[in-house]
Design a protein around this motif. Structure first.
Motif, short mmCIF file in Angstrom:
data_model
loop_
_atom_site.label_atom_id
_atom_site.label_comp_id
_atom_site.label_asym_id
_atom_site.label_seq_id
_atom_site.Cartn_x
_atom_site.Cartn_y
_atom_site.Cartn_z
N THR A 125 30.16 40.28 50.25
CA THR A 125 31.61 40.48 50.35
C THR A 125 32.36 39.19 50.71
O THR A 125 31.76 38.23 51.20
CB THR A 125 31.93 41.52 51.43
OG1 THR A 125 31.34 41.09 52.64
CG2 THR A 125 31.43 42.88 51.07
N SER A 156 37.14 43.76 50.35
CA SER A 156 36.58 42.74 49.46
C SER A 156 36.92 43.09 48.02
O SER A 156 36.43 42.44 47.09
CB SER A 156 35.06 42.66 49.64
OG SER A 156 34.54 41.59 48.90
N LYS A 295 31.04 37.22 47.13
CA LYS A 295 30.85 36.12 48.10
C LYS A 295 30.63 34.78 47.37
O LYS A 295 29.93 34.72 46.37
CB LYS A 295 29.62 36.43 48.95
CG LYS A 295 29.38 35.46 50.06
CD LYS A 295 28.12 35.85 50.81
CE LYS A 295 27.85 34.84 51.92
NZ LYS A 295 26.58 35.12 52.57
#
Lengths: 380, 288
Positions: A125, A156, A295
């Motif tokens: 995330t 996210s 990410k």
């Protein structure tokens, strides 16, 4: 903290006189050297943050609508290119993301809150600043809340569209009345042996197994009964389909008369003139899709792109292309004439009529159930 | 450095790029898979590193995996036999034809120009409820309802034969081309009928090609997963489908690694047996 903020803080300290010029330049140089030395691949990831953002979705008309209404205007406004990739399934895509370098994949059009939770579990995330996404104000709270229940302190992803996996049937052979009377049990009706289909997805099979045994799909108490229902369906089914194209082909070619189906795909079949009915049984499978930022992505650039993608003209064009209602609240935004006619559309903006999978419950059982389904499917 | 030593090193220097590529692209990934197979999947889906035999114990002792593995070997064996029965006459015809050999070989290679998935899916348009066969039979009044020909094990085997037949034909053809036709003439001049000369001269001499084609068909057939996915019913699966499901659907890479290594080992044993009795040189000849 991203690199820009880190630089701004150093600059502020230097301007405030908290740091002399020698130290300031030394720290900037050290940061650059450290970043350049940490991995040879980081250079490419950094180049990508500056020059491009990668988006992965389901392709087809959705991709075309995104390109026309969101990606091209975004590139014109920011100078950042959007690389457009496609995937055929969320599981396959997650496997790719897991085996990739950080920053290689940026935004994905993911299915279900359980997918969101899986990405959270894998630590994939980012923390979005929703202030940078003003179009979020038009999104239904019910959809956003589902993600907030997984990550209470941050998001996210932004919700993008929703739909249902209901019952699709060929009206030439099955009447609307029969469908309403039998509901989910029609998928284990021996009268339609070898004319029944089903999605090969373990969640859907178990969800419908729960409906066929009169259980709450989010709180199954008799799992043996569900497996027995899945076995009955397996023995009566001609084919488990694995993609939307295969679902449409099986129904259009009359290989099968009844199956579960994705509301958007069935609407597309109806648009093409096929006499295919669609029925959401009580506790039918509702789901929502999101635009998830992975990410290692350039967060601010992604937030800006998400805002373009959530803009009403983009959301509506995508929704009309894929036949799934957008996440925008119909009570706040004029969604045009077509969207209110789409299957699963909720004019109230509350989504109270739909049942969504409880991510904690389903993800908690995923390892055991997905493996058991693999066995049950093959006759065990 | 002496000339002998330099000459001894030259082949290795020339081979080093290829050996490097094989090491990097085959052995290193394989090593990763071996390491992965001893890890464990945790409740959240992330992997637990370490040395655990759980995946191997499961792969080797679970009757489910044994059943699917045996079924995979059975399907591959049936496919290989059918390819041999259909491929040998075709290869014999090409090898003995005069003048148009190149055109026939080109026709044999033609399917390779089309994607394997497209070729597999083409059977849906041929054998499906609205496919060419059912439509034709219904138009002729032979049947009133479409015949159910797809989405079963027979359809899977049909798709595999379609995919693998050219490999068999090519191998047998190469073998037949190497046989001196004077040997057949000698046999007939000594009183053998054409059938006897085929059975006692041509067939035994072409057996290495048949065996090489059989090995290729078997190994490729046993490792497929697209065909059962497209042409199979709910129950039809081969071992590669379980590997795919373990890795992609269940995100259980450690178990998927153990399963894929198990399949590799079973097929490796078959290749070793082939090499022991027939040698790999014939296989290289057939592929060349």
């Amino acid at each position: 903290m991203d690199n820009t903020k880190r630089y701004e803080r150093l600059l502020e300290r230097y301007r405030n006189g908290d740091m002399d010029r020698r130290n300031f330049l030394g720290l900037i140089g050290a940061a650059g050297a450290a970043y350049g030395l940490q991995t040879p691949f980081a250079r490419y990831a950094n180049a990508q943050t500056v020059q491009q953002v990668r988006f992965d979705g389901w392709g087809g008309v959705v991709s075309e609508a995104f390109r026309k209404h969101a990606f091209d205007p975004y590139t014109a406004a920011t100078g950042i290119n959007v690389v457009d990739g496609t995937f055929s399934g969320g599981d396959e895509y997650l496997a790719q993301v897991r085996s990739s370098q950080e920053g290689e994949f940026n935004i994905a059009h993911l299915s279900g809150v359980f997918d969101y939770a899986r990405y959270v579990n894998f630590g994939l995330t980012v923390e979005l600043n929703t202030d940078n996404i003003p179009n979020m104000a038009m999104v239904m709270d019910a959809l956003t809340d589902a993600y907030r229940r997984v990550t209470p302190d941050y998001l996210s992803a932004v919700p993008y569209n929703y739909g249902t996996t209901g019952l699709a049937y060929n009206r030439k052979y099955i009447s609307d009345e029969e469908m309403k009377e039998k509901g989910a049990s029609i998928l284990i009706d021996e009268a339609y042996k070898d004319k029944i289909g089903g999605w090969s997805d373990w969640r859907t099979r178990i969800w419908y197994g729960a409906l066929q045994t009169d259980q709450d799909p989010n709180n199954i108490t008799d799992m043996d009964a569900v497996w027995d229902a899945i076995r009955s369906h397996r023995d009566l089914a001609l084919k488990y389909w694995g993609s939307g194209a295969e679902l449409m082909s099986l129904l259009a070619e009359e290989e099968i008369y009844v199956t579960e189906g994705w509301s958007g795909r069935i609407a597309a079949l109806q648009e093409q003139g096929h006499d295919i009915g669609y029925y959401d049984p009580p506790n039918g499978f509702g789901w929502q899709e999101c635009l998830f930022v992975i990410k290692g992505s350039p967060v601010e650039a992604c937030e800006e792109l998400l805002n373009f993608m959530l803009a009403p003209e983009t959301s509506i064009a995508v929704a009309e292309g894929q036949n799934y209602p957008p996440a925008l609240d119909g009570t706040k935004v004029d969604l045009g004439t077509k969207i209110p006619t789409l299957p699963a559309y909720d004019p109230t903006g509350t989504l109270d009529a739909l049942t969504f999978a409880d991510p904690a419950y389903w993800n908690g059982n995923e390892a055991e159930w997905s493996e058991t389904f693999s066995r049950v499917q093959r006759g065990f | 450095m002496s000339i002998e030593r330099r000459e001894a090193r030259q082949p290795w220097i020339l081979l080093s790029p290829a050996l490097g590529a094989v090491a990097l692209l085959l052995f290193v990934p394989l090593l990763f898979i071996v390491v992965y197979s001893f890890w464990l999947r945790s409740a959240t889906g992330a992997d637990t590193t370490g040395f655990h035999l759980d995946n191997w114990i499961k792969a080797l002792s679970d009757p489910f995996y044994r059943y699917i593995l045996l079924n995979t070997l059975k399907i591959a064996a049936i496919t290989t036999v059918l390819c041999a029965l259909l491929g040998y006459p075709a290869a014999y015809f090409i090898a003995r034809s005069k003048g148009n050999k190149m055109i026939l070989l080109l026709l044999l290679m033609l399917p390779f120009w089309i994607s394997y998935i497209i070729r597999t899916m083409s059977w849906i348009n041929i054998l499906g409820a609205s496919g060419a066969v059912n439509t034709g039979l219904m138009a002729l009044g032979v049947i009133s309802e479409p015949l159910q020909m797809l989405y079963n094990e027979a359809a899977v085997i049909l798709g595999l034969v379609h995919f693998l037949l050219p490999f068999m034909v090519l191998n047998v053809y190469v073998s037949l081309e190497g046989i001196d036709t004077n040997l057949e003439d000698a046999a007939t001049s000594l009183g053998a009928t054409r059938w006897q000369s085929f059975l006692q001269v041509t067939l035994p001499l072409s057996l290495p090609g048949l065996a090489a084609g059989g090995l290729l068909c078997f190994v490729l057939g046993a490792g497929t997963y697209i065909t059962p996915l497209v042409l199979g019913g709910p129950r039809d699966a081969m071992f590669a489908n379980l590997v795919f499901e373990a890795i992609i659907t269940q995100l259980n890479w450690p178990l998927g690694s153990a399963l894929s290594l198990l399949l590799l080992m079973v097929l490796g044993v078959l290749v070793a047996i082939y090499n022991r009795y027939l040698g790999m040189a014939q296989l290289a000849k057939g592929l060349g």
